[in-house]
Design an enzyme around this catalytic site. Sequence first.
Site, PDB file in Angstrom:
ATOM      1  N   ASN A   9      40.651 -14.517  48.234  1.00  9.98           N
ATOM      2  CA  ASN A   9      39.902 -13.828  50.134  1.00  9.98           C
ATOM      3  C   ASN A   9      39.457 -12.671  49.854  1.00  9.98           C
ATOM      4  O   ASN A   9      40.536 -11.163  49.766  1.00  9.98           O
ATOM      5  CB  ASN A   9      40.639 -14.207  50.828  1.00  9.98           C
ATOM      6  CG  ASN A   9      40.949 -13.437  52.254  1.00  9.98           C
ATOM      7  OD1 ASN A   9      39.740 -13.246  52.925  1.00  9.98           O
ATOM      8  ND2 ASN A   9      42.318 -12.796  52.800  1.00  9.98           N
ATOM      9  N   LYS A  11      38.154 -11.024  52.309  1.00 13.92           N
ATOM     10  CA  LYS A  11      38.069 -10.243  53.344  1.00 13.92           C
ATOM     11  C   LYS A  11      36.874 -10.049  53.956  1.00 13.92           C
ATOM     12  O   LYS A  11      36.241 -10.594  53.581  1.00 13.92           O
ATOM     13  CB  LYS A  11      39.374  -8.963  53.802  1.00 13.92           C
ATOM     14  CG  LYS A  11      40.462  -9.758  52.855  1.00 13.92           C
ATOM     15  CD  LYS A  11      41.722  -8.836  53.298  1.00 13.92           C
ATOM     16  CE  LYS A  11      42.663 -10.216  52.709  1.00 13.92           C
ATOM     17  NZ  LYS A  11      44.112  -9.040  52.805  1.00 13.92           N
ATOM     18  N   HIS A  95      44.660 -17.395  58.701  1.00 19.04           N
ATOM     19  CA  HIS A  95      45.143 -15.864  57.419  1.00 19.04           C
ATOM     20  C   HIS A  95      45.823 -15.340  58.418  1.00 19.04           C
ATOM     21  O   HIS A  95      45.459 -15.162  59.969  1.00 19.04           O
ATOM     22  CB  HIS A  95      44.559 -15.235  57.831  1.00 19.04           C
ATOM     23  CG  HIS A  95      44.554 -14.340  56.220  1.00 19.04           C
ATOM     24  ND1 HIS A  95      45.019 -13.484  56.726  1.00 19.04           N
ATOM     25  CD2 HIS A  95      44.919 -14.508  54.945  1.00 19.04           C
ATOM     26  CE1 HIS A  95      45.250 -12.259  55.768  1.00 19.04           C
ATOM     27  NE2 HIS A  95      45.226 -13.372  54.420  1.00 19.04           N
ATOM     28  N   GLU A  97      45.729 -11.735  58.878  1.00 18.36           N
ATOM     29  CA  GLU A  97      44.902 -10.937  59.459  1.00 18.36           C
ATOM     30  C   GLU A  97      44.438 -11.351  61.089  1.00 18.36           C
ATOM     31  O   GLU A  97      44.548 -10.742  62.283  1.00 18.36           O
ATOM     32  CB  GLU A  97      43.889 -10.353  58.499  1.00 18.36           C
ATOM     33  CG  GLU A  97      45.161  -9.514  57.936  1.00 18.36           C
ATOM     34  CD  GLU A  97      44.489  -9.504  56.189  1.00 18.36           C
ATOM     35  OE1 GLU A  97      42.883  -9.840  56.112  1.00 18.36           O
ATOM     36  OE2 GLU A  97      45.093  -9.181  55.053  1.00 18.36           O
ATOM     37  N   GLU A 167      52.335 -16.537  52.462  1.00 18.91           N
ATOM     38  CA  GLU A 167      51.950 -15.729  52.824  1.00 18.91           C
ATOM     39  C   GLU A 167      52.995 -14.718  53.434  1.00 18.91           C
ATOM     40  O   GLU A 167      52.471 -14.132  54.831  1.00 18.91           O
ATOM     41  CB  GLU A 167      49.912 -14.892  52.953  1.00 18.91           C
ATOM     42  CG  GLU A 167      49.208 -15.998  51.634  1.00 18.91           C
ATOM     43  CD  GLU A 167      47.668 -15.361  52.298  1.00 18.91           C
ATOM     44  OE1 GLU A 167      47.196 -15.116  50.714  1.00 18.91           O
ATOM     45  OE2 GLU A 167      47.399 -14.873  53.151  1.00 18.91           O
ATOM     46  N   GLY A 173      49.249  -7.608  51.453  1.00 17.91           N
ATOM     47  CA  GLY A 173      48.266  -6.065  51.238  1.00 17.91           C
ATOM     48  C   GLY A 173      49.173  -4.130  51.002  1.00 17.91           C
ATOM     49  O   GLY A 173      48.744  -3.043  51.132  1.00 17.91           O
ATOM     50  N   SER A 213      49.994  -9.870  47.684  1.00 14.09           N
ATOM     51  CA  SER A 213      49.734  -8.755  46.318  1.00 14.09           C
ATOM     52  C   SER A 213      49.952  -9.131  44.863  1.00 14.09           C
ATOM     53  O   SER A 213      50.830  -8.554  43.898  1.00 14.09           O
ATOM     54  CB  SER A 213      50.584  -7.791  46.508  1.00 14.09           C
ATOM     55  OG  SER A 213      50.819  -6.690  47.682  1.00 14.09           O
TER      56      SER A 213
END
Length: 251
Positions: A9, A11, A95, A97, A167, A173, A213
């Site tokens: 991904n 991003k 996701h 985010e 996730e 991250g 991660s």
Amino acid sequence: MRVPLMAGNWKMHKGVGQAVALVQALKESLADVTDREILVCPPFTTLYPVAETLRGSNIELGGQNIYPKEEGAYTGEVSPTMLLDVGCRYVILGHSERRRYFKEADEFINRKVDLVLEHSLRPILCVGETLEQREAGQEVAVVAKQVRECLAGVTGEGMKEVVIAYEPLWAIGTGRTATPEQAQTMHQTIRDILKGLYGPETAQATRIIYGGSVKPGNVDDLMREPDIDGALVGGASLKAESFVRIVRFEE
Ligand code: PEP
């Protein structure tokens, strides 16, 4: 047998030149890989040149989001047919985010899952709990609710196309990965939820991949777990060397 899915991904990273250079390198380094699926999900602006570069390779293309409409006056949005048109096979949905910055809720993500399945695109449905929720012992309830609500109305037939990505938000991250045991426990829980919803056969056939991660140094241990069927990789998918090593995980 579930074929592992190793997905990157990207991003909001990489312009056209950098994106093409990265997939060119991946294409050359991973040409011999046949026992696992390899996927890259670049930003919309680079999908077309990346698709052209990947033509004839064993690397598939995915989008990072869609808007749940065919077309119309939705400024700034992209439809499932547009992703198909440019050569995508997969799309990441829900996701964390997008949930966090764009306030996407399960009901809205469910509409996306439905429309994506109507168009024969494969959704990678992301679920996961926050650190506070885990510390309060709520992680199973949170993830179970996300799975049930985002998959509402999806049939057993539709589930053949769905990939679930677990996730945990505290691992995305942050450099802090869930331990293989923590990830396995949640993956098994998700599989049990799917069993309740769709029966044992569909639950066993559904791929549940881990994101948070993932790096060359931890992928082997994660992939050794029986219910971890692949990885959704953010930061470490932006460099050919690290993503190649991740795709070439050793069990
Ligand atoms: C992600 O964004 O899906 C992700 C898992 O990111 P990272 O690998 O950087 O934690």
